[in-house]
Design a protein around this motif. Structure first.
Motif, PDB file in Angstrom:
ATOM      1  N   VAL A 166       0.852  -1.202   0.000  1.00 55.49           N
ATOM      2  CA  VAL A 166       0.000   0.000   0.000  1.00 55.49           C
ATOM      3  C   VAL A 166       0.879   1.240   0.000  1.00 55.49           C
ATOM      4  CG1 VAL A 166      -1.636   1.344   1.362  1.00 55.49           C
ATOM      5  CG2 VAL A 166      -1.975  -1.109   1.092  1.00 55.49           C
ATOM      6  N   LEU A 167       1.905   1.190   0.890  1.00 55.08           N
ATOM      7  CA  LEU A 167       2.825   2.336   0.973  1.00 55.08           C
ATOM      8  C   LEU A 167       3.518   2.586  -0.363  1.00 55.08           C
ATOM      9  CD1 LEU A 167       4.722   2.217   4.360  1.00 55.08           C
ATOM     10  CD2 LEU A 167       3.477   4.117   3.382  1.00 55.08           C
ATOM     11  N   VAL A 168       4.017   1.446  -0.940  1.00 48.87           N
ATOM     12  CA  VAL A 168       4.728   1.558  -2.216  1.00 48.87           C
ATOM     13  C   VAL A 168       3.818   2.150  -3.277  1.00 48.87           C
ATOM     14  CG1 VAL A 168       5.700   0.199  -4.116  1.00 48.87           C
ATOM     15  CG2 VAL A 168       6.450  -0.219  -1.778  1.00 48.87           C
ATOM     16  N   ALA A 169       2.569   1.656  -3.290  1.00 51.27           N
ATOM     17  CA  ALA A 169       1.618   2.161  -4.277  1.00 51.27           C
ATOM     18  C   ALA A 169       1.389   3.657  -4.086  1.00 51.27           C
ATOM     19  CB  ALA A 169       0.288   1.407  -4.148  1.00 51.27           C
ATOM     20  N   GLU A 170       1.276   4.038  -2.776  1.00 50.88           N
ATOM     21  CA  GLU A 170       1.075   5.465  -2.487  1.00 50.88           C
ATOM     22  C   GLU A 170       2.253   6.284  -2.985  1.00 50.88           C
ATOM     23  OE1 GLU A 170       0.366   6.179   1.651  1.00 50.88           O
ATOM     24  OE2 GLU A 170      -1.569   5.142   1.581  1.00 50.88           O
ATOM     25  N   ARG A 171       3.470   5.792  -2.632  1.00 44.54           N
ATOM     26  CA  ARG A 171       4.670   6.535  -3.043  1.00 44.54           C
ATOM     27  C   ARG A 171       4.806   6.576  -4.564  1.00 44.54           C
ATOM     28  NH1 ARG A 171       8.179   8.145   0.943  1.00 44.54           N
ATOM     29  NH2 ARG A 171       9.006   9.370  -0.772  1.00 44.54           N
ATOM     30  N   THR A 172       4.486   5.437  -5.185  1.00 44.64           N
ATOM     31  CA  THR A 172       4.574   5.388  -6.645  1.00 44.64           C
ATOM     32  C   THR A 172       3.644   6.436  -7.255  1.00 44.64           C
ATOM     33  OG1 THR A 172       4.972   3.034  -6.439  1.00 44.64           O
ATOM     34  CG2 THR A 172       4.487   3.856  -8.645  1.00 44.64           C
ATOM     35  N   ALA A 173       2.439   6.495  -6.703  1.00 45.30           N
ATOM     36  CA  ALA A 173       1.473   7.470  -7.213  1.00 45.30           C
ATOM     37  C   ALA A 173       2.018   8.890  -7.025  1.00 45.30           C
ATOM     38  CB  ALA A 173       0.145   7.315  -6.489  1.00 45.30           C
ATOM     39  N   GLU A 174       2.577   9.111  -5.808  1.00 46.61           N
ATOM     40  CA  GLU A 174       3.145  10.436  -5.531  1.00 46.61           C
ATOM     41  C   GLU A 174       4.246  10.782  -6.522  1.00 46.61           C
ATOM     42  OE1 GLU A 174       4.738  11.289  -1.536  1.00 46.61           O
ATOM     43  OE2 GLU A 174       2.861  10.438  -0.802  1.00 46.61           O
ATOM     44  N   LEU A 175       5.161   9.782  -6.694  1.00 40.91           N
ATOM     45  CA  LEU A 175       6.299  10.004  -7.590  1.00 40.91           C
ATOM     46  C   LEU A 175       5.841  10.223  -9.026  1.00 40.91           C
ATOM     47  CD1 LEU A 175       8.917   7.480  -6.221  1.00 40.91           C
ATOM     48  CD2 LEU A 175       9.097   9.954  -6.261  1.00 40.91           C
ATOM     49  N   THR A 176       4.852   9.435  -9.441  1.00 39.10           N
ATOM     50  CA  THR A 176       4.334   9.597 -10.798  1.00 39.10           C
ATOM     51  C   THR A 176       3.790  11.010 -10.980  1.00 39.10           C
ATOM     52  OG1 THR A 176       3.673   7.303 -10.666  1.00 39.10           O
ATOM     53  CG2 THR A 176       2.850   8.550 -12.525  1.00 39.10           C
ATOM     54  N   LEU A 177       3.078  11.446  -9.937  1.00 34.36           N
ATOM     55  CA  LEU A 177       2.506  12.793 -10.000  1.00 34.36           C
ATOM     56  C   LEU A 177       3.631  13.832 -10.089  1.00 34.36           C
ATOM     57  CD1 LEU A 177      -0.526  13.716  -9.719  1.00 34.36           C
ATOM     58  CD2 LEU A 177       0.135  14.549  -7.470  1.00 34.36           C
ATOM     59  N   GLN A 178       4.645  13.613  -9.224  1.00 34.67           N
ATOM     60  CA  GLN A 178       5.783  14.547  -9.235  1.00 34.67           C
ATOM     61  C   GLN A 178       6.468  14.534 -10.598  1.00 34.67           C
ATOM     62  OE1 GLN A 178       8.377  13.543  -6.023  1.00 34.67           O
ATOM     63  NE2 GLN A 178       7.294  14.817  -4.566  1.00 34.67           N
ATOM     64  N   LYS A 179       6.635  13.312 -11.129  1.00 35.78           N
ATOM     65  CA  LYS A 179       7.305  13.181 -12.418  1.00 35.78           C
ATOM     66  C   LYS A 179       6.522  13.946 -13.481  1.00 35.78           C
ATOM     67  CE  LYS A 179       7.172   9.947 -15.424  1.00 35.78           C
ATOM     68  NZ  LYS A 179       7.333   9.179 -16.594  1.00 35.78           N
ATOM     69  N   GLU A 181       4.475  16.382 -12.993  1.00 32.78           N
ATOM     70  CA  GLU A 181       4.598  17.823 -12.763  1.00 32.78           C
ATOM     71  C   GLU A 181       5.925  18.350 -13.262  1.00 32.78           C
ATOM     72  OE1 GLU A 181       3.817  18.460  -8.653  1.00 32.78           O
ATOM     73  OE2 GLU A 181       1.644  18.331  -8.920  1.00 32.78           O
ATOM     74  N   LEU A 182       6.984  17.567 -12.972  1.00 33.38           N
ATOM     75  CA  LEU A 182       8.319  17.973 -13.428  1.00 33.38           C
ATOM     76  C   LEU A 182       8.393  18.019 -14.944  1.00 33.38           C
ATOM     77  CD1 LEU A 182      10.716  16.160 -10.959  1.00 33.38           C
ATOM     78  CD2 LEU A 182      10.477  18.601 -11.308  1.00 33.38           C
ATOM     79  N   GLU A 183       7.795  17.001 -15.564  1.00 34.56           N
ATOM     80  CA  GLU A 183       7.794  16.979 -17.023  1.00 34.56           C
ATOM     81  C   GLU A 183       7.078  18.200 -17.583  1.00 34.56           C
ATOM     82  OE1 GLU A 183       6.207  13.279 -18.375  1.00 34.56           O
ATOM     83  OE2 GLU A 183       8.168  12.311 -18.346  1.00 34.56           O
ATOM     84  N   LYS A 184       5.959  18.529 -16.915  1.00 35.29           N
ATOM     85  CA  LYS A 184       5.195  19.697 -17.342  1.00 35.29           C
ATOM     86  C   LYS A 184       6.055  20.950 -17.213  1.00 35.29           C
ATOM     87  CE  LYS A 184       0.726  19.322 -15.940  1.00 35.29           C
ATOM     88  NZ  LYS A 184      -0.314  19.685 -14.966  1.00 35.29           N
ATOM     89  N   ALA A 185       6.725  21.037 -16.037  1.00 38.45           N
ATOM     90  CA  ALA A 185       7.581  22.195 -15.780  1.00 38.45           C
ATOM     91  C   ALA A 185       8.713  22.257 -16.797  1.00 38.45           C
ATOM     92  CB  ALA A 185       8.148  22.123 -14.374  1.00 38.45           C
ATOM     93  N   LEU A 186       9.250  21.070 -17.100  1.00 40.41           N
ATOM     94  CA  LEU A 186      10.357  21.017 -18.059  1.00 40.41           C
ATOM     95  C   LEU A 186       9.902  21.491 -19.433  1.00 40.41           C
ATOM     96  CD1 LEU A 186      13.325  20.053 -18.478  1.00 40.41           C
ATOM     97  CD2 LEU A 186      12.374  17.921 -19.306  1.00 40.41           C
TER      98      LEU A 186
END
Lengths: 450, 124
Positions: A166-179, A181-186
């Motif tokens: 569950v934690l991994v899934a949560e973090r993965t979701a967070e990271l995907t979101l961050q990624k 966002e970063l891609e958008k920013a890039l």
């Protein structure tokens, strides 16, 4: 005495009760078993009353056989079935012994020792089997406990694993979101960078426009003047040719003048043409195609453009322009638009530096900008030098950083030199170096491989 | 009449020689050409007495026409030649500055040679 039989029966019942855990699992059956136990005790008591009755001696083995049979009868006794079989030898030998005693007491007494020994061994057999069974059960119990522990451990591990998942899934979701966002920013940054590069190009084009206007006006004036004067010359020639006595020398002079003027018109026409072409080239996106270019001509052209650009903005401005162009340079394979931007940028900076110094110390200062080309084995060197304000070390270290500018806000994008650096190093595989002394001079040295 | 023309564009010489071919032929005008302010000053030293009129471009690399004008007015206060300034930038500011520095006239490019001819003859 049948105490042994009683004890066997009594302990067997207790054993059964414990082994099948009837108290917890089958309460109804348990009550029955408890009754049977009381009945056994009763039976034991009864034997003292009927002690003299021979037939009573058969009751114990029959009773034990009944117990064994019962244990095979009901489903619930399944775990004790094999153990119960251990009673059979004892039952058999007791039964046979008692029967023989009933038929022939003498015979029995004659072989009394055999029967007693048989009973004893059968009892020992029961006891040993019981011990062995207990041992096995204990081992089984231990095994069961171990298994339970393992199961418990496995269950805990499983629980932790699912929690982790569950934690991994949560973090993965967070990271995907961050990624994302970063891609958008890039992407946003990339778009902004392109816009800035375009803005820088347009800004430098603006600087060019005034210079270009001036540079085009001059050749156009010549084209107009030479064509007007040629019309006059043709008129004069016609007049002369109509005279009865022609002055041949004058006619020859006039013809050679007309020819010369036409050449001048062509020359200045081409000059204007190349300036317009240069301007278009400058505003165009780089084709990314290298071309063989006369660097000396390019250096001279951009020197004039930069000078007139600054002149147009500040009419009091003036500077000496010195060109030292190596005639052995020949054509060099470069990206013409990009290199043109680099030259324009550096020359504009050089003129800016000398004009600033002139503003600070108007007396006895001779503002000068040099452009020098040199041919060296395997490389071409372009030096852009000025005797302007120079730069302190703190500024020198930052000049190639994007957005760094010493000009007042709104006067420079701070991208010129950073773009120039990229064009020379990445675009041409060359190098860009700066040598400067504060208050004295600055020299940019461009080295291009050839 | 000796006239000194100062312009960094070398083809100005050819142009003047053709535009004033008749005047040159009949000896009315005599033209000298220099291609920078510095060159003009050294020319003036040599041809001092003979130059009566100077036609100078303002926008030149090195010494500008205005600097040349200033220098002439400082070094020749007693026998001042007529100085006409020519510029491509016909703005008011430059015009005023030229007159303030002692220019006799102010012409804008492209030159109207007919008008220039009249002005020269007038001065003569």
């Amino acid at each position: 005495m049948s105490t042994t039989s009683f004890l066997i029966a009594f302990f067997f019942i207790n054993y059964v009760r414990k082994a099948i855990q009837s108290e917890a699992k089958y309460p109804e059956l348990d009550r029955l078993i408890v009754s049977v136990r009381y009945f056994t005790l009763g039976l034991f008591g009864m034997q003292f009353i009927f002690d003299d009755l021979d037939i009573f001696r058969l009751v114990w083995p029959a009773y034990l056989a009944f117990l064994v049979w019962t244990s095979h009868k009901r489903e619930e006794f399944e775990p004790v079935r094999s153990t119960s079989l251990a009673l059979l030898p004892y039952v058999a030998i007791t039964l046979v012994g008692e029967l023989i005693r009933m038929i022939s007491t003498d015979f029995y007494h004659q072989y009394d020792a055999f029967f007693e020994a048989g009973k004893f061994f059968a009892f020992i057999w029961v006891f040993i089997l019981w011990l062995n069974n207990r041992k096995q059960e204990k081992a089984l119990e231990a095994e069961r406990l171990k298994l339970e522990k393992q199961e418990e451990l496995g269950r805990v591990t499983e629980e932790q694993r699912s929690q982790l998942e569950v934690l991994v899934a949560e973090r993965t979701a967070e990271l995907t979101l961050q990624k994302e966002e970063l891609e958008k920013a890039l992407n946003h940054l990339k778009a902004t960078q392109n816009q800035l590069i375009h803005a820088e190009k347009m800004a430098s084009l603006g600087e060019l426009t005034a210079g270009i206007a001036h540079e085009i006006q001059n050749p156009l004036n010549f084209v107009n003047n030479f064509s007007e004067v040629s019309v006059e010359l043709v008129e004069e020639l016609r007049e002369e040719s109509q005279k009865p006595e022609r002055d041949v020398e004058l006619i020859t002079d006039l013809l050679s003048d007309i020819e010369q003027n036409l050449q001048k018109i062509q020359h200045h026409g081409k000059r204007a043409d190349s300036i317009v072409k240069g301007m278009l080239q400058h505003s165009r996106t780089s084709s990314g195609q290298k071309e063989n270019v006369d660097l000396n001509a390019m250096a001279d052209e951009y020197l004039r453009l930069a000078y007139h650009g600054l002149r147009a903005k500040d009419k009091t401005f003036n500077a000496k322009m010195v060109t030292e162009l190596d005639p052995t340079l020949g054509k060099v394979n470069v990206l013409p638009q990009d290199l043109g931007r680099v030259l324009l940028n550096m020359l504009t900076n050089a003129f800016y530096a000398v004009s600033e110094k002139k503003r600070q110390q108007p007396q006895g200062y001779d503002p000068t900008v040099w452009i020098v080309t040199q041919s060296r084995p395997g490389q071409v060197i372009i030096r852009i030098r000025d005797n302007g304000t120079g730069m302190p070390d703190s500024v020198k270290q930052k000049i190639f950083q994007p957005f760094f500018t010493t000009k007042p806000t709104g006067q420079g994008t701070g991208l010129g030199l950073s773009l120039s650096y990229d064009i020379i190093t990445k675009g041409h595989g060359g190098s860009l170096e700066v040598v400067t002394q504060e208050g004295t001079c600055t020299e940019f040295i461009i080295r291009l491989p050839r | 009449m000796n006239i000194l023309v100062v312009d960094d564009e070398r083809d100005v010489q050819t142009l003047f020689e053709q535009r004033f071919r008749r005047e040159i032929r009949n000896g009315e005008f005599r033209f000298f050409f220099t291609f920078s302010g510095e060159e003009a000053l050294s020319c003036l030293e040599k041809e001092d007495s003979e130059i009566v009129l100077i036609l100078s471009d303002i926008n030149m690399p090195g010494m500008s026409g205005l600097e040349l004008l200033q220098s002439i007015r400082q070094t020749h206060p007693h026998s001042p030649p007529v100085v006409m300034m020519i510029t491509a930038y016909g703005d008011e500011e430059t015009h005023a500055q030229a007159l303030e520095l002692g220019a006799n006239d102010f012409l804008t490019k492209p030159l109207n040679f007919g008008e220039l001819k009249d002005k020269l003859k007038e001065t003569l």
